[in-house]
Scaffold this active site. Sequence first.
Site, short mmCIF file in Angstrom:
data_model
loop_
_atom_site.label_atom_id
_atom_site.label_comp_id
_atom_site.label_asym_id
_atom_site.label_seq_id
_atom_site.Cartn_x
_atom_site.Cartn_y
_atom_site.Cartn_z
N CYS A 274 4.12 0.68 -0.70
CA CYS A 274 2.82 0.60 -1.36
C CYS A 274 1.73 1.41 -0.67
O CYS A 274 0.64 1.58 -1.23
CB CYS A 274 2.38 -0.86 -1.45
SG CYS A 274 3.48 -1.89 -2.46
N HIS B 204 1.84 2.83 12.00
CA HIS B 204 3.25 2.60 11.68
C HIS B 204 3.87 1.70 12.75
O HIS B 204 3.95 2.06 13.91
CB HIS B 204 3.98 3.95 11.64
CG HIS B 204 5.28 3.90 10.89
ND1 HIS B 204 6.22 2.93 11.09
CD2 HIS B 204 5.78 4.73 9.92
CE1 HIS B 204 7.25 3.15 10.29
NE2 HIS B 204 7.00 4.24 9.57
N HIS C 86 -18.42 0.45 -0.11
CA HIS C 86 -17.47 -0.11 -1.07
C HIS C 86 -16.10 -0.22 -0.42
O HIS C 86 -15.71 0.65 0.37
CB HIS C 86 -17.39 0.76 -2.32
CG HIS C 86 -18.71 1.11 -2.91
ND1 HIS C 86 -19.44 0.25 -3.70
CD2 HIS C 86 -19.47 2.25 -2.81
CE1 HIS C 86 -20.57 0.84 -4.07
NE2 HIS C 86 -20.61 2.05 -3.54
N HIS D 47 -5.87 -2.59 -1.47
CA HIS D 47 -4.57 -2.65 -2.15
C HIS D 47 -4.35 -4.02 -2.78
O HIS D 47 -4.54 -5.05 -2.13
CB HIS D 47 -3.45 -2.36 -1.14
CG HIS D 47 -2.08 -2.67 -1.64
ND1 HIS D 47 -1.57 -2.15 -2.81
CD2 HIS D 47 -1.09 -3.45 -1.12
CE1 HIS D 47 -0.34 -2.59 -2.99
NE2 HIS D 47 -0.03 -3.39 -2.00
N HIS E 247 -5.66 -8.74 -11.66
CA HIS E 247 -5.59 -9.55 -12.87
C HIS E 247 -5.20 -8.72 -14.09
O HIS E 247 -4.36 -9.14 -14.90
CB HIS E 247 -6.94 -10.23 -13.11
CG HIS E 247 -6.97 -11.14 -14.30
ND1 HIS E 247 -7.39 -10.73 -15.55
CD2 HIS E 247 -6.60 -12.44 -14.44
CE1 HIS E 247 -7.30 -11.73 -16.40
NE2 HIS E 247 -6.83 -12.78 -15.75
N ASN F 228 0.18 -5.70 -9.43
CA ASN F 228 0.43 -4.86 -8.25
C ASN F 228 1.21 -3.63 -8.71
O ASN F 228 2.42 -3.71 -8.93
CB ASN F 228 1.21 -5.64 -7.20
CG ASN F 228 1.48 -4.83 -5.94
OD1 ASN F 228 1.15 -3.64 -5.87
ND2 ASN F 228 2.12 -5.44 -4.96
#
Length: 466
Positions: A168, A247, A340, A344, A373, A377
């Site tokens: 992702c 990582h 802002h 994710h 919503h 995802n």
Amino acid sequence: MELFSLLLFFPILLLCLKLWKCVNDRRDQECYILDYQCYKPADDRMVGTEFCGEVIKRNKNLGLNEYKFLLKAIVSSGIGEQTYAPRIMFSGREESPKLADGILEMEEFFHDSIGKLLSRAGVSPQEIDLLVVNVSMLSAVPCLSTRIVNHYKMREDIKCFNLTGMGCSASLISLDIVRNVFKSYKNKYALLVTSESLSPNWYAGNDRSMILANCLFRSGGCAILLTNNKSLKHRAMFKLKCLVRTHHGARDESYNCCIQTEDEQGRVGFHLGKNLPKAATRSFVDNLRVISPKILPVRELVRFMLASLVKKWNRQGSTKGTTTPGPVKSGVNFKSGVDHFCIHTGGKAVIDGIGISLDLTEYDLEPARMTLHRFGNTSASSLWYVLSYMEAKKRLKKGDKVLMISFGAGFKCNSCLWEIVRDLGDGNVWKDEIEKYPPKTLLNPYMEKYGWIQDEDISTFKLPQD
């Protein structure tokens, strides 16, 4: 004296020329977003409560305990009834996918979003110098980037990158590739394409850590047009200020918490371990430690350092108390350098956790909650739906800063900061429905329709047949 002045003049002139070249080269290395297009699949791919129930009932390996687990997961997920699934789900073949299903899913997205993006930007496919595609769970030959080159008949000297398995957080990894290529080549166009293929990755077993992914992930994607041509700055939407990648793949606990594997029956699925929140928190903290000095004003860094010293001093000599699990406030006021927050949409718990850690308000978290919503995802592309929501709400003003935060298998946490170049207000994928958001409630009707499962007894339970 004149000779001496002349000899002194040339080194100074040379130094000035070198400084000018250095500044000019740096300007050519800037990374701008000219435009982007999120993908909105056709309405016949929309997933509602009824359809979800039908899909779950088709899995004959599930029992009452698994039904109760799935109901609890989907009710608390924050996902609504207007998300999208691949076409293979609607033909009832999710347990026996073909290669063509995954490719068709991707090509629908490619042909729609890339075409719209290039047409709106007034850029021909033959003008694209760099193409970076990230789709984690579909590897085809020829690769997906080559399929895009073929469809749009791009140039023979185009530089292509095709990323798989990055999870992702792959959008910002792709962005990092674009940024680094821009450092070596001037006045280039780059096309970044991010999505995920769900068609070949449905899990048909009953391992709870693997059926959870079936509930959370939905179809989506985004195409982004970037450039380092400073003459196009007036057309740009965003300017990249910094990017940090963390990582933790060297840590076994982090490596194994989010991994594609087989269950005891040999069925392939995506395992989400119980230690995932811990791994995400650890990578998030390490990422913030690196990016904070790059994005926050000096006064905030000094304030935090002094506050930390006082807190440490006060703790000395006191008895060590027990710590409670879960997100902890960072103590840093990130709003002093960020306007802002583009988070994710990994799930309601992910959004809540980041909100607590960064001390964000519901206004700050609204774009991520509404995206989860409405679209679910969508993996690596989710960040761009969140950004699009902010734009549709006309929140993005010239000079504002946007912090993007993403997590992915590995375990990885990647973040970047964008500066808004001009006032933005295009609706993008939210154009026709932004006035409906936020809704009065985010509750989905799954409990209302399937709540009776909670009262069933395993010894007498029998799933109703249509």
